[in-house]
Design a protein around this motif. Structure first.
Motif, PDB file in Angstrom:
ATOM      1  N   THR A 215       0.775  -1.380   0.190  1.00  0.00           N
ATOM      2  CA  THR A 215       0.280   0.000   0.162  1.00  0.00           C
ATOM      3  C   THR A 215       0.902   1.284  -0.067  1.00  0.00           C
ATOM      4  N   GLY A 216       1.920   1.211   0.844  1.00  0.00           N
ATOM      5  CA  GLY A 216       2.782   2.330   0.931  1.00  0.00           C
ATOM      6  C   GLY A 216       3.495   2.711  -0.405  1.00  0.00           C
ATOM      7  N   VAL A 217       3.977   1.614  -0.979  1.00  0.00           N
ATOM      8  CA  VAL A 217       4.808   2.103  -2.377  1.00  0.00           C
ATOM      9  C   VAL A 217       3.929   2.372  -3.293  1.00  0.00           C
ATOM     10  N   LEU A 218       2.924   1.524  -3.601  1.00  0.00           N
ATOM     11  CA  LEU A 218       2.038   1.869  -4.728  1.00  0.00           C
ATOM     12  C   LEU A 218       1.347   3.207  -4.430  1.00  0.00           C
ATOM     13  N   LEU A 219       1.049   3.595  -3.070  1.00  0.00           N
ATOM     14  CA  LEU A 219       0.428   5.115  -2.856  1.00  0.00           C
ATOM     15  C   LEU A 219       1.462   6.064  -3.380  1.00  0.00           C
ATOM     16  N   ALA A 220       2.645   5.946  -3.007  1.00  0.00           N
ATOM     17  CA  ALA A 220       3.603   7.075  -3.377  1.00  0.00           C
ATOM     18  C   ALA A 220       3.804   6.985  -4.513  1.00  0.00           C
ATOM     19  N   ILE A 221       3.839   5.825  -5.507  1.00  0.00           N
ATOM     20  CA  ILE A 221       4.013   5.906  -6.858  1.00  0.00           C
ATOM     21  C   ILE A 221       3.007   6.639  -7.438  1.00  0.00           C
ATOM     22  N   SER A 222       1.775   6.420  -7.162  1.00  0.00           N
ATOM     23  CA  SER A 222       0.660   6.711  -7.837  1.00  0.00           C
ATOM     24  C   SER A 222       0.366   8.421  -7.768  1.00  0.00           C
ATOM     25  N   GLN A 223       0.659   8.770  -6.232  1.00  0.00           N
ATOM     26  CA  GLN A 223       0.484  10.192  -5.909  1.00  0.00           C
ATOM     27  C   GLN A 223       1.451  11.133  -6.162  1.00  0.00           C
ATOM     28  N   GLY A 224       2.778  10.656  -6.479  1.00  0.00           N
ATOM     29  CA  GLY A 224       4.014  11.309  -6.869  1.00  0.00           C
ATOM     30  C   GLY A 224       3.829  12.602  -7.895  1.00  0.00           C
ATOM     31  N   GLY A 236       5.868  10.154   3.008  1.00  0.00           N
ATOM     32  CA  GLY A 236       5.806   9.392   4.163  1.00  0.00           C
ATOM     33  C   GLY A 236       4.928   8.062   3.636  1.00  0.00           C
ATOM     34  N   ALA A 237       4.104   7.696   2.707  1.00  0.00           N
ATOM     35  CA  ALA A 237       3.857   6.736   2.182  1.00  0.00           C
ATOM     36  C   ALA A 237       4.917   5.813   1.569  1.00  0.00           C
ATOM     37  N   GLY A 238       6.013   6.559   0.832  1.00  0.00           N
ATOM     38  CA  GLY A 238       6.965   5.779   0.382  1.00  0.00           C
ATOM     39  C   GLY A 238       7.805   5.347   1.302  1.00  0.00           C
ATOM     40  N   LEU A 239       8.072   5.911   2.633  1.00  0.00           N
ATOM     41  CA  LEU A 239       8.828   5.409   3.498  1.00  0.00           C
ATOM     42  C   LEU A 239       8.271   4.449   4.496  1.00  0.00           C
ATOM     43  N   LEU A 240       7.290   4.694   4.553  1.00  0.00           N
ATOM     44  CA  LEU A 240       6.258   3.457   5.432  1.00  0.00           C
ATOM     45  C   LEU A 240       6.411   2.098   4.364  1.00  0.00           C
ATOM     46  N   GLY A 241       5.915   2.426   3.090  1.00  0.00           N
ATOM     47  CA  GLY A 241       6.235   1.003   2.535  1.00  0.00           C
ATOM     48  C   GLY A 241       7.449   0.378   2.397  1.00  0.00           C
ATOM     49  N   LEU A 242       8.456   1.248   2.473  1.00  0.00           N
ATOM     50  CA  LEU A 242      10.035   0.764   2.271  1.00  0.00           C
ATOM     51  C   LEU A 242      10.177   0.026   3.522  1.00  0.00           C
ATOM     52  N   VAL A 243       9.910   0.549   4.678  1.00  0.00           N
ATOM     53  CA  VAL A 243      10.239   0.047   6.166  1.00  0.00           C
ATOM     54  C   VAL A 243       9.416  -1.289   6.276  1.00  0.00           C
ATOM     55  N   ALA A 244       8.310  -1.357   5.758  1.00  0.00           N
ATOM     56  CA  ALA A 244       7.471  -2.436   6.042  1.00  0.00           C
ATOM     57  C   ALA A 244       8.159  -3.744   5.174  1.00  0.00           C
ATOM     58  N   LEU A 245       8.588  -3.264   3.845  1.00  0.00           N
ATOM     59  CA  LEU A 245       9.032  -4.124   2.806  1.00  0.00           C
ATOM     60  C   LEU A 245      10.289  -4.717   3.675  1.00  0.00           C
ATOM     61  N   THR A 246      11.055  -3.851   4.311  1.00  0.00           N
ATOM     62  CA  THR A 246      12.445  -4.339   4.772  1.00  0.00           C
ATOM     63  C   THR A 246      11.952  -5.385   5.900  1.00  0.00           C
ATOM     64  N   ALA A 247      10.873  -4.951   6.890  1.00  0.00           N
ATOM     65  CA  ALA A 247      10.831  -5.755   8.006  1.00  0.00           C
ATOM     66  C   ALA A 247      10.261  -7.063   7.632  1.00  0.00           C
ATOM     67  N   PHE A 248       9.588  -7.198   6.289  1.00  0.00           N
ATOM     68  CA  PHE A 248       8.713  -8.467   5.941  1.00  0.00           C
ATOM     69  C   PHE A 248       9.557  -9.591   5.900  1.00  0.00           C
ATOM     70  N   VAL A 249      10.838  -9.405   5.508  1.00  0.00           N
ATOM     71  CA  VAL A 249      11.684 -10.679   5.207  1.00  0.00           C
ATOM     72  C   VAL A 249      11.886 -11.259   6.648  1.00  0.00           C
ATOM     73  N   PRO A 250      12.449 -10.450   7.656  1.00  0.00           N
ATOM     74  CA  PRO A 250      12.659 -11.104   9.069  1.00  0.00           C
ATOM     75  C   PRO A 250      11.488 -11.671   9.606  1.00  0.00           C
ATOM     76  N   VAL A 251      10.331 -10.795   9.238  1.00  0.00           N
ATOM     77  CA  VAL A 251       9.096 -11.735   9.872  1.00  0.00           C
ATOM     78  C   VAL A 251       8.549 -12.762   9.546  1.00  0.00           C
ATOM     79  N   GLN A 252       8.932 -13.031   7.906  1.00  0.00           N
ATOM     80  CA  GLN A 252       8.575 -14.244   7.336  1.00  0.00           C
ATOM     81  C   GLN A 252       9.646 -15.522   7.802  1.00  0.00           C
ATOM     82  N   ARG A 253      10.962 -14.897   8.004  1.00  0.00           N
ATOM     83  CA  ARG A 253      11.763 -16.047   8.571  1.00  0.00           C
ATOM     84  C   ARG A 253      11.560 -16.653   9.746  1.00  0.00           C
ATOM     85  N   ARG A 254      11.046 -15.866  10.745  1.00  0.00           N
ATOM     86  CA  ARG A 254      10.626 -16.223  12.049  1.00  0.00           C
ATOM     87  C   ARG A 254       9.159 -16.921  12.256  1.00  0.00           C
TER      88      ARG A 254
END
Length: 492
Positions: A215-224, A236-254
């Motif tokens: 949601t964050g990444v696509l919202l930033a791309i569409s509204q930019g 804000g949307a882009g930063l939120l999306g990138l932070v969540a995307l970065t966090a997704f990998v360790p969340v899935q590993r655990r």
């Protein structure tokens, strides 16, 4: 976690009516998306909103569907694929009904979000049901039928909705899909229930993280393009999306039962088929969503005529997917087919750059038929080949991931395609607001109409050529990723 390699699994008994019900969903849902694009000029004029807002009638649907598809697939594996299908059909019905009755653009966009959530459940559950119920050559034929049906829905959407919009208005076009949703919910009674042999716990943390990232990444791309890339909302949307995307990998590993099995990302051929799915959306999504607006203004076709023109890709999109399945079952390598398909799609985009406000139907026929042939050939081979790479126990997750990538690619190309058009027109006009209205079809019968149409046409040509060049390059990369390293004839 399940292995990414394919292995045989016993078929799930299927009722005689299950496949028609699933195909009906794959027909109606794409129609709901592509049909909405025809109504954009009418909606924009009625609610007095520009392209950045009204285009979300289409983009919001895709964004929600893509963000929730993988979640819906994992949920279907755990609690039952038929159950998730039925819930999705009811949500789709409610969203379509609210869209038909929406008093303003805000409620309309919210309704489309709900419709997209329902679509995610329907598509992910349908893919899981088919993957669990069919194996071998039968699976290839079934998924080819799904590809042909989805392509037909995409192609029919503008013509059917164009006729409805012209005859009785855009609201009833959404109301018709509410009726379709009720029929799909009733049809779910004919579907077989299936789920993973061991019911996994749903990875809710992973689901929330994934939805936030997309949601964050696509919202930033569409509204930019409309707001500016330094706007606080965009940043804000882009930063939120990138932070969540970065966090997704360790969340899935655990996670004990991750919403996405990360081992799939190390599977070269599976990732190649996901790229092929993305490129199919990349080569067709922008044309499907934005060309109807151009054809009405500045080209001057009515909504009904525009719908008929958008039928041009229908014949190859209907006929080619089954042909692709036959070719694969008779020994033609999927690698060759998908590479050719994506190159044809890129060629169609390049050919379509002949656009001009005075263009006639014969000039549009060649490029649109070429684009349709590329889409049809790709859709006839990608789904079955991607699902063949995974364990059937995780069929819902695999189908969800495939449709997540397809939905995210569609949402991304809608945002990028529209953003590029607005950016290019803004560079000529010096006003992002005016550019947004021009891209939305509000050229108007003013002394400046010819100049505005010329700027919009130049933007279209540049964008189409960019899609063609990038698509051709990535088509060759896709061919390298999906090619088999086994002995000749083993690639299926």
């Amino acid at each position: 976690m399940s292995s990414p390699t394919a292995r045989a699994a016993p078929s799930v008994p299927t009722s005689r009516g299950s496949l028609p019900v699933i195909l009906a969903g794959f027909l109606a849902l794409p129609m709901s998306m592509s049909g909405a694009s025809v109504a954009i000029p009418r909606i924009s004029a009625e609610v007095n909103a520009g392209s950045a807002a009204t285009q979300w009638v289409v983009t919001g649907y895709f964004l929600t569907a893509s963000a929730l598809m993988l979640v819906a697939g994992s949920l279907a594996d755990g609690v039952g694929r038929r159950r998730v299908y039925r819930i999705g059909a009811l949500a789709y019905t409610a969203g379509s009904l609210v869209a038909a009755l929406a008093p303003g653009v805000g409620v309309l966009l919210g309704a489309r979000v709900l419709t997209g959530a329902g679509a995610a459940c329907i598509l992910a559950a349908s893919g899981g049901i088919l993957a669990a119920g069919f194996t071998g050559p039968a699976r290839i034929r079934v998924f080819a039928a799904v590809g042909a049906t989805a392509a037909l829905g995409l192609a029919l959407g503008p013509s059917v909705s164009g006729w409805i919009v012209t005859t009785v208005g855009w609201r009833l076009s959404f109301g018709c899909f509410a009726i379709v949703g009720l029929l799909l919910a009733a049809g779910s009674l004919l579907l077989p229930e299936s789920r993973a042999s061991v019911r996994p716990r749903i990875d809710w943390l992973g689901a929330v993280t994934l939805v936030t990232a997309l949601t964050g990444v696509l919202l930033a791309i569409s509204q930019g393009p409309a707001r500016g890339w330094t706007d606080p909302v965009v940043l804000g949307a882009g930063l939120l999306g990138l932070v969540a995307l970065t966090a997704f990998v360790p969340v899935q590993r655990r996670a004990a039962n991750p919403v996405l099995d990360l081992t799939l990302l190390r599977h070269r051929r599976f990732m190649g088929w996901l790229l092929a799915t993305s490129l199919t959306a990349f080569g067709y999504g922008g044309v499907l969503a934005f060309l109807p607006t151009y054809l009405q203004a500045p080209a001057g076709f009515t909504a009904g005529q525009t719908g008929l023109i958008m039928l041009l890709p229908t014949v190859p999109m209907m006929l080619v997917p089954p042909v692709a399945a036959v070719l694969v079952n008779r020994g033609v390598t999927p690698t060759a087919l998908i590479t050719v398909a994506l190159l044809v799609l890129a060629g169609g985009n390049a050919w379509l750059s002949v656009l001009t406000p005075g263009i006639d139907v014969p000039a549009l026929a060649g490029p649109l038929l070429t684009v349709g042939a590329g889409v049809g050939l790709a859709m006839g081979v990608t789904d079955a080949q991607a699902v063949n790479q995974v364990n059937t126990e995780r069929a819902g997750m695999a189908a969800g991931m495939l449709n997540t990538v397809r939905g995210a690619a569609n949402a991304g190309i809608l945002a990028l395609f529209g953003g590029v058009l607005i950016t290019l027109v803004t560079g000529r006009l010096g006003s992002a607001d005016l550019a947004g209205r021009v891209v939305a079809g509000n050229v108007g019968a003013t002394p400046d109409a010819g100049r505005l149409a010329a700027h919009l046409t130049d933007a279209w040509r540049i964008t189409l050529l960019g899609v063609a060049v990038l698509g051709a390059a990535l088509a060759l990369i896709t061919g390298l990723l999906v090619r088999s390293t086994t002995t000749p004839g083993a690639e299926r």
